[in-house]
Motif scaffolding. Structure first.
Motif, PDB file in Angstrom:
ATOM      1  N   MET A   1       0.840  -1.207   0.000  1.00 24.09           N
ATOM      2  CA  MET A   1       0.000   0.000   0.000  1.00 24.09           C
ATOM      3  C   MET A   1       0.872   1.253   0.000  1.00 24.09           C
ATOM      4  SD  MET A   1      -3.102  -0.940  -0.149  1.00 24.09           S
ATOM      5  CE  MET A   1      -3.970   0.539   0.356  1.00 24.09           C
ATOM      6  N   VAL A   2       0.293   2.349  -0.409  1.00 25.37           N
ATOM      7  CA  VAL A   2       1.019   3.609  -0.407  1.00 25.37           C
ATOM      8  C   VAL A   2       1.260   4.056   1.014  1.00 25.37           C
ATOM      9  CG1 VAL A   2       0.930   5.990  -1.141  1.00 25.37           C
ATOM     10  CG2 VAL A   2      -0.080   4.238  -2.583  1.00 25.37           C
ATOM     11  N   TRP A 214      -6.030   8.031 -23.899  1.00 22.20           N
ATOM     12  CA  TRP A 214      -6.320   9.459 -23.964  1.00 22.20           C
ATOM     13  C   TRP A 214      -7.568   9.840 -23.173  1.00 22.20           C
ATOM     14  CZ3 TRP A 214     -11.081   9.958 -26.131  1.00 22.20           C
ATOM     15  CH2 TRP A 214     -11.494   9.013 -27.097  1.00 22.20           C
ATOM     16  N   GLN A 215      -8.396   8.839 -22.836  1.00 24.78           N
ATOM     17  CA  GLN A 215      -9.583   9.125 -22.017  1.00 24.78           C
ATOM     18  C   GLN A 215      -9.211   9.445 -20.571  1.00 24.78           C
ATOM     19  OE1 GLN A 215     -12.226   5.762 -22.294  1.00 24.78           O
ATOM     20  NE2 GLN A 215     -12.711   6.137 -24.445  1.00 24.78           N
ATOM     21  N   GLY A 216      -8.009   9.116 -20.166  1.00 28.96           N
ATOM     22  CA  GLY A 216      -7.659   9.220 -18.745  1.00 28.96           C
ATOM     23  C   GLY A 216      -8.244   8.051 -17.999  1.00 28.96           C
ATOM     24  N   LEU A 217      -9.564   8.008 -17.942  1.00 31.05           N
ATOM     25  CA  LEU A 217     -10.344   6.907 -17.395  1.00 31.05           C
ATOM     26  C   LEU A 217     -11.665   6.860 -18.157  1.00 31.05           C
ATOM     27  CD1 LEU A 217      -9.873   7.535 -13.550  1.00 31.05           C
ATOM     28  CD2 LEU A 217      -8.918   5.595 -14.832  1.00 31.05           C
ATOM     29  N   PRO A 218     -12.319   5.715 -18.189  1.00 24.87           N
ATOM     30  CA  PRO A 218     -13.656   5.672 -18.787  1.00 24.87           C
ATOM     31  C   PRO A 218     -14.613   6.576 -18.021  1.00 24.87           C
ATOM     32  CG  PRO A 218     -12.772   3.453 -18.513  1.00 24.87           C
ATOM     33  CD  PRO A 218     -11.855   4.371 -17.778  1.00 24.87           C
ATOM     34  N   SER A 219     -15.668   6.985 -18.669  1.00 29.36           N
ATOM     35  CA  SER A 219     -16.617   7.901 -18.040  1.00 29.36           C
ATOM     36  C   SER A 219     -17.268   7.313 -16.803  1.00 29.36           C
ATOM     37  CB  SER A 219     -17.695   8.316 -19.047  1.00 29.36           C
ATOM     38  OG  SER A 219     -18.401   7.173 -19.500  1.00 29.36           O
ATOM     39  N   ASP A 220     -17.427   5.985 -16.774  1.00 33.32           N
ATOM     40  CA  ASP A 220     -18.102   5.328 -15.650  1.00 33.32           C
ATOM     41  C   ASP A 220     -17.128   4.632 -14.709  1.00 33.32           C
ATOM     42  OD1 ASP A 220     -17.282   3.339 -17.354  1.00 33.32           O
ATOM     43  OD2 ASP A 220     -19.212   2.271 -17.403  1.00 33.32           O
ATOM     44  N   SER A 221     -15.859   5.024 -14.763  1.00 39.16           N
ATOM     45  CA  SER A 221     -14.849   4.366 -13.942  1.00 39.16           C
ATOM     46  C   SER A 221     -15.129   4.544 -12.454  1.00 39.16           C
ATOM     47  CB  SER A 221     -13.464   4.936 -14.262  1.00 39.16           C
ATOM     48  OG  SER A 221     -12.490   4.412 -13.387  1.00 39.16           O
ATOM     49  N   THR A 222     -14.847   3.510 -11.689  1.00 38.56           N
ATOM     50  CA  THR A 222     -14.963   3.579 -10.229  1.00 38.56           C
ATOM     51  C   THR A 222     -13.595   3.733  -9.568  1.00 38.56           C
ATOM     52  OG1 THR A 222     -14.906   1.162 -10.064  1.00 38.56           O
ATOM     53  CG2 THR A 222     -17.078   2.212 -10.222  1.00 38.56           C
ATOM     54  N   ILE A 223     -12.564   3.910 -10.388  1.00 41.82           N
ATOM     55  CA  ILE A 223     -11.219   4.135  -9.858  1.00 41.82           C
ATOM     56  C   ILE A 223     -11.196   5.446  -9.075  1.00 41.82           C
ATOM     57  CG2 ILE A 223      -8.858   4.714 -10.532  1.00 41.82           C
ATOM     58  CD1 ILE A 223      -9.282   1.828 -10.861  1.00 41.82           C
ATOM     59  N   THR A 224     -10.543   5.446  -7.927  1.00 43.75           N
ATOM     60  CA  THR A 224     -10.426   6.627  -7.075  1.00 43.75           C
ATOM     61  C   THR A 224      -8.972   7.095  -7.033  1.00 43.75           C
ATOM     62  OG1 THR A 224      -9.925   5.374  -5.073  1.00 43.75           O
ATOM     63  CG2 THR A 224     -12.274   5.702  -5.622  1.00 43.75           C
ATOM     64  N   PRO A 225      -8.726   8.311  -6.559  1.00 40.62           N
ATOM     65  CA  PRO A 225      -7.330   8.745  -6.397  1.00 40.62           C
ATOM     66  C   PRO A 225      -6.513   7.789  -5.536  1.00 40.62           C
ATOM     67  CG  PRO A 225      -8.787  10.627  -6.245  1.00 40.62           C
ATOM     68  CD  PRO A 225      -9.676   9.420  -6.293  1.00 40.62           C
ATOM     69  N   GLU A 226      -7.132   7.209  -4.510  1.00 43.64           N
ATOM     70  CA  GLU A 226      -6.412   6.244  -3.668  1.00 43.64           C
ATOM     71  C   GLU A 226      -5.984   5.028  -4.478  1.00 43.64           C
ATOM     72  OE1 GLU A 226      -9.440   8.202  -0.825  1.00 43.64           O
ATOM     73  OE2 GLU A 226      -9.356   7.592  -2.923  1.00 43.64           O
ATOM     74  N   HIS A 227      -6.871   4.591  -5.391  1.00 38.49           N
ATOM     75  CA  HIS A 227      -6.536   3.444  -6.232  1.00 38.49           C
ATOM     76  C   HIS A 227      -5.348   3.752  -7.137  1.00 38.49           C
ATOM     77  CE1 HIS A 227     -11.008   2.111  -5.861  1.00 38.49           C
ATOM     78  NE2 HIS A 227     -10.276   1.563  -4.904  1.00 38.49           N
ATOM     79  N   VAL A 228      -5.332   4.944  -7.714  1.00 32.02           N
ATOM     80  CA  VAL A 228      -4.240   5.316  -8.609  1.00 32.02           C
ATOM     81  C   VAL A 228      -2.918   5.341  -7.842  1.00 32.02           C
ATOM     82  CG1 VAL A 228      -3.297   7.166 -10.051  1.00 32.02           C
ATOM     83  CG2 VAL A 228      -5.712   6.567 -10.212  1.00 32.02           C
ATOM     84  N   LEU A 229      -2.925   5.922  -6.657  1.00 33.24           N
ATOM     85  CA  LEU A 229      -1.710   5.951  -5.847  1.00 33.24           C
ATOM     86  C   LEU A 229      -1.254   4.548  -5.481  1.00 33.24           C
ATOM     87  CD1 LEU A 229      -2.454   8.926  -3.416  1.00 33.24           C
ATOM     88  CD2 LEU A 229      -0.964   8.922  -5.413  1.00 33.24           C
ATOM     89  N   ALA A 230      -2.187   3.679  -5.162  1.00 33.09           N
ATOM     90  CA  ALA A 230      -1.830   2.306  -4.802  1.00 33.09           C
ATOM     91  C   ALA A 230      -1.212   1.577  -5.987  1.00 33.09           C
ATOM     92  CB  ALA A 230      -3.071   1.563  -4.299  1.00 33.09           C
ATOM     93  N   ARG A 231      -1.742   1.814  -7.192  1.00 29.58           N
ATOM     94  CA  ARG A 231      -1.188   1.140  -8.371  1.00 29.58           C
ATOM     95  C   ARG A 231       0.186   1.701  -8.734  1.00 29.58           C
ATOM     96  NH1 ARG A 231      -6.222  -0.798 -12.226  1.00 29.58           N
ATOM     97  NH2 ARG A 231      -7.655  -1.243 -10.505  1.00 29.58           N
ATOM     98  N   LEU A 232       0.373   2.996  -8.541  1.00 29.88           N
ATOM     99  CA  LEU A 232       1.692   3.587  -8.755  1.00 29.88           C
ATOM    100  C   LEU A 232       2.701   2.987  -7.779  1.00 29.88           C
ATOM    101  CD1 LEU A 232       3.575   5.701 -10.043  1.00 29.88           C
ATOM    102  CD2 LEU A 232       2.698   7.360  -8.383  1.00 29.88           C
ATOM    103  N   GLN A 233       2.293   2.829  -6.542  1.00 28.50           N
ATOM    104  CA  GLN A 233       3.166   2.219  -5.547  1.00 28.50           C
ATOM    105  C   GLN A 233       3.475   0.769  -5.908  1.00 28.50           C
ATOM    106  OE1 GLN A 233       4.975   3.024  -3.130  1.00 28.50           O
ATOM    107  NE2 GLN A 233       5.260   1.185  -1.880  1.00 28.50           N
ATOM    108  N   GLU A 234       2.480   0.059  -6.335  1.00 27.32           N
ATOM    109  CA  GLU A 234       2.650  -1.345  -6.738  1.00 27.32           C
ATOM    110  C   GLU A 234       3.697  -1.483  -7.843  1.00 27.32           C
ATOM    111  OE1 GLU A 234      -0.167  -3.467  -9.734  1.00 27.32           O
ATOM    112  OE2 GLU A 234      -1.038  -3.739  -7.742  1.00 27.32           O
ATOM    113  N   CYS A 235       3.672  -0.572  -8.786  1.00 26.44           N
ATOM    114  CA  CYS A 235       4.578  -0.648  -9.933  1.00 26.44           C
ATOM    115  C   CYS A 235       5.963  -0.108  -9.645  1.00 26.44           C
ATOM    116  CB  CYS A 235       3.961   0.103 -11.105  1.00 26.44           C
ATOM    117  SG  CYS A 235       5.005   0.187 -12.572  1.00 26.44           S
TER     118      CYS A 235
END
Length: 475
Positions: A1-2, A214-235
């Motif tokens: 986790m981040v 280029w969409q950044g995320l789909p219009s109906d995405s449930t991804i949150t800022p916390e999720h993005v940070l966690a995936r960045l940390q994972e990688c």
């Protein structure tokens, strides 16, 4: 986790500066409701009278009039864009820029009528708060625009759109400004979105529905800022001590930062913009059309550039989407007011090369004689020395009052007077000149000359029904 501290800090920043039928924006009408007196920020207690309200377009505003008013007004355009705004937005802005009021200037700032992207909309709301101030307190002797970060783009647009009217504005101060406009100012984040996905392959994961980056995320995405940070940390293990990262995480982090020229410390924020801001621009402002391109861009700096360029996602902009984003946010350079800029050389969020883009924009329009740029040996974006901010507005005011154009060296020399009052230091480098914008941001084929939008293009596009980005959400 981040790491908790990194996640908390980043989400705090993102909460105030980031996002989770089209028409040209014209001037609105200031609210007929009189500003209501309110409590000033603690630093201005006993020094000013403060007012708040909401204009007819729904934008919140805050006004401060110092007890010893020098009869000049600073109209402030704030950074962002954020996902939404509320009455606290402009009172927090006033607290951050209280030094202007302490120096004797009245201050007025708008929240903008909605969250999300829209430079012309924000420019109109900024002009509206000026008109509202005049209707309530009378016309100041002098009026200055101040734009910070994204607000630098907004204030520069105000100067071009409304500053040509005699008596509206007398000068412009742009601090840490995003001055390359929307059609080019986010290309490093386009590259980040592509390069990140090539190395990390987790936004989206192979097991998740795929979508164009280029969409950044789909219009109906449930991804949150916390999720993005966690995936960045994972990688990349970015929130971990370097000794605790795996060899693959360190390689990924090194490759991503080397290719994109984005500092490690600001990589999380840039990635958030490349997801949530892009999602807002594409889906809410452009109706699903793509304004971004990376065709022909060659990525370099990784351990295997050949593989990266062969495997990175490629896409081309929809010409109408690019036109609408350009019309909304790009600058023509047609400004005849004195313009002073202040930018940290190592700004990690809005790179100092934006200043080179702005000078080239004004030069292309034959207006660069109106520009003075100053640079400091600082490495922050939002919080430069208070003494430098006080010095900057004073230097602009003196330029307007006397007609004598300052130099970077004269401005650096005058800062010590304000540092004796406010502290914080003066870190000017009068000899510094930023390199070309394209030494930091990879150019797109056919989009290298400045201005990014000429005055002739602006006039032609303005005749197209529905051009630009609507002031209200896309439906």
């Amino acid at each position: 986790m981040v790491g908790a501290s990194l996640a908390t800090a980043l989400l705090g920043v993102l909460g105030t500066t980031l996002l989770g039928s089209l028409a040209t924006v014209g001037p609105g009408h200031a609210s007929t409701t009189q500003p209501q007196a309110t409590t000033c920020p603690p630093s201005l207690a006993g020094k000013a009278t403060c007012y708040t309200g909401q204009d007819a377009n729904g934008a919140y505003y805050t006004i401060a009039v110092p007890k010893h008013w020098n009869r000049s007004l600073v109209v402030h355009a704030h950074g962002g864009p954020a996902v939404s705004y509320d009455p606290s937005t402009t009172t927090e802005d006033l607290a951050e820029w209280a030094v202007m009021v302490a120096e004797g200037y009245a201050w007025a700032g708008s929240s903008y009528r909605r969250g999300g992207y829209g430079v012309r909309m924000a420019a109109t709301d900024t002009e509206n708060v000026r008109r509202l101030f005049v209707s309530r307190f009378g016309r100041p002797d002098r009026t200055y625009l101040h734009g910070q970060s994204f607000g630098g783009n907004v204030a520069a647009k105000v100067a071009e759109t409304y500053g040509r009217k005699r008596g509206a504005y007398d000068g412009v101060l742009l601090t840490s400004g995003l001055l390359a406009g929307g059609s080019r100012g986010y290309n490093h984040r386009v590259d980040l979105r592509v390069v990140y996905q090539y190395f990390c392959r987790n936004l989206p994961r192979p097991t998740e529905p795929q979508y164009p980056l280029w969409q950044g995320l789909p219009s109906d995405s449930t991804i949150t800022p916390e999720h993005v940070l966690a995936r960045l940390q994972e990688c990349t293990g970015i929130a971990s001590d370097p000794a605790d990262r795996t060899p693959l995480q360190q390689r990924n982090l090194d490759d991503i930062t080397a290719v994109t020229n984005i500092p490690e410390r600001s990589l999380p924020t840039h990635l958030q913009y490349a997801t949530f801001l892009f999602q807002d621009i594409v889906w809410k402002r452009l109706g699903g059309r793509n304004p971004f391109s990376n065709q022909g861009v060659r990525y370099t700096g990784s351990r295997d550039d050949k593989a990266l360029n062969a495997g990175a996602a490629r896409f081309s902009a929809d010409p109408t989407a690019l036109r609408d984003l350009s019309y909304d946010s790009d600058l023509t350079g047609r400004v005849s007011l004195p313009v002073l800029t202040l930018h940290a050389i190592d700004d990690p969020s809005v790179f100092v090369e934006h200043e080179a883009a702005y000078r080239a924009t004004l030069h292309g329009a034959g207006q660069d004689s109106h520009l003075v740029q100053t640079f400091t040996r600082e490495s922050e974006h939002d919080e430069l020395s208070v003494s430098e901010y006080a010095n900057s507005i004073a230097a602009l005011d003196k330029w307007v009052r006397t007609g004598r154009k300052p130099t970077p060296r004269s401005i650096a020399s005058s800062c010590r007077t304000f540092d004796s009052t406010y502290g914080g230091g003066c870190f000017y480098d009068p000899e510094y000149r930023p390199s070309s914008y394209y030494t930091r941001i990879r150019p797109r084929l056919g989009h290298v000359s400045w201005p990014a939008m000429t005055a002739a293009q602006e006039r032609a596009w303005s005749r197209i029904d529905g051009v630009g980005i609507a002031p209200s959400p896309f439906l």
